[in-house]
Write an enzyme that holds these catalytic residues in place. Structure first.
Site, PDB file in Angstrom:
ATOM      1  N   CYS A  71       4.220 -38.059  -3.718  1.00  0.00           N
ATOM      2  CA  CYS A  71       3.599 -38.280  -2.404  1.00  0.00           C
ATOM      3  C   CYS A  71       3.721 -36.974  -1.618  1.00  0.00           C
ATOM      4  O   CYS A  71       4.827 -36.475  -1.384  1.00  0.00           O
ATOM      5  CB  CYS A  71       4.285 -39.421  -1.659  1.00  0.00           C
ATOM      6  SG  CYS A  71       3.754 -39.521   0.062  1.00  0.00           S
ATOM      7  N   ASP A  94      -3.252 -31.122  11.021  1.00  0.00           N
ATOM      8  CA  ASP A  94      -4.033 -31.512   9.848  1.00  0.00           C
ATOM      9  C   ASP A  94      -4.605 -30.257   9.195  1.00  0.00           C
ATOM     10  O   ASP A  94      -5.047 -29.333   9.880  1.00  0.00           O
ATOM     11  CB  ASP A  94      -5.165 -32.464  10.262  1.00  0.00           C
ATOM     12  CG  ASP A  94      -5.741 -33.204   9.070  1.00  0.00           C
ATOM     13  OD1 ASP A  94      -5.541 -34.423   8.976  1.00  0.00           O
ATOM     14  OD2 ASP A  94      -6.388 -32.551   8.215  1.00  0.00           O
ATOM     15  N   HIS A 120       0.324 -42.597   8.516  1.00  0.00           N
ATOM     16  CA  HIS A 120       0.291 -41.528   9.520  1.00  0.00           C
ATOM     17  C   HIS A 120      -0.723 -41.868  10.598  1.00  0.00           C
ATOM     18  O   HIS A 120      -1.727 -42.528  10.340  1.00  0.00           O
ATOM     19  CB  HIS A 120      -0.051 -40.177   8.878  1.00  0.00           C
ATOM     20  CG  HIS A 120      -1.270 -40.214   7.992  1.00  0.00           C
ATOM     21  ND1 HIS A 120      -1.230 -40.704   6.709  1.00  0.00           N
ATOM     22  CD2 HIS A 120      -2.548 -39.845   8.218  1.00  0.00           C
ATOM     23  CE1 HIS A 120      -2.441 -40.630   6.178  1.00  0.00           C
ATOM     24  NE2 HIS A 120      -3.271 -40.116   7.074  1.00  0.00           N
TER      25      HIS A 120
END
Ligand code: 5GP
Ligand code: ZN
Length: 109
Positions: free
Chosen positions: A4, A30, A96
Site C-alpha cells: 500500500c 497530491d 484519504h
C-alpha cells in the site's frame, strides 16, 4: 498493509514532504493536483475505505486537521471541496480526504 503506497509513505519508506503530521495523521500534496491547492489528509494506519472507517477518534482528527489545513492554505472563504472517493471510484485503497481549492463559486457537484 504490504504494497500500500500510503502505508509506505506513513512508514517513511517513500520520502514525502508533509504539510502536517502527527502520530495518527499525515498531510501531503497530491502528486497530480486537480486545483492550485490539492492536498490529501490521510490516517497513518491502514483503513481500506470509507465503509471501513469506524474509528471515531481518527475520523474526528481527520476533520480537525482538514479544517486547520483549509484555513492554513488560505481557502477558507475562497471555495473548496472535501472529497472521499469510494466504492471502487478510488485509485488508492487507503482512506484519504482530498481537499481542493480555491474554486470560487464554481464548486458545484
Ligand atoms: P483516489 O482516487 O484514490 O481518491 O485518489 C488517490 C490520489 O492519490 C490521486 O489524486 C493521486 O494523484 C494521488 N497519488 C497517487 N499516488 C501518489 C503518491 O505517490 N504521492 C502523492 N503525493 N499522491 C499520490
Ligand atoms: Zn495503507
Amino acid at each position: 498493509m504490504k504494497n500500500c503506497i500510503f502505508c509506505k509513505i506513513a512508514k517513511g519508506e517513500i520520502p514525502k514532504k508533509f504539510g502536517y503530521q502527527d502520530k495518527d495523521i499525515m498531510v501531503f500534496d497530491d502528486i497530480n493536483p486537480l486545483a492550485p491547492i490539492h492536498i490529501l489528509i490521510v490516517p497513518k494506519k491502514h483503513i481500506k475505505d470509507f465503509n471501513n472507517m469506524d474509528d471515531s477518534r481518527i475520523w474526528n482528527k481527520m476533520r480537525g486537521v482538514a479544517q486547520v489545513m483549509v484555513a492554513k492554505k488560505g481557502i477558507k472563504n475562497k471555495g473548496y471541496r472535501v472529497v472521499i472517493n469510494g466504492g471502487g471510484a478510488q485509485i488508492i485503497d487507503h482512506l484519504h480526504l482530498h481537499i481542493t481549492g480555491p474554486l470560487g463559486k464554481s464548486a458545484k457537484m
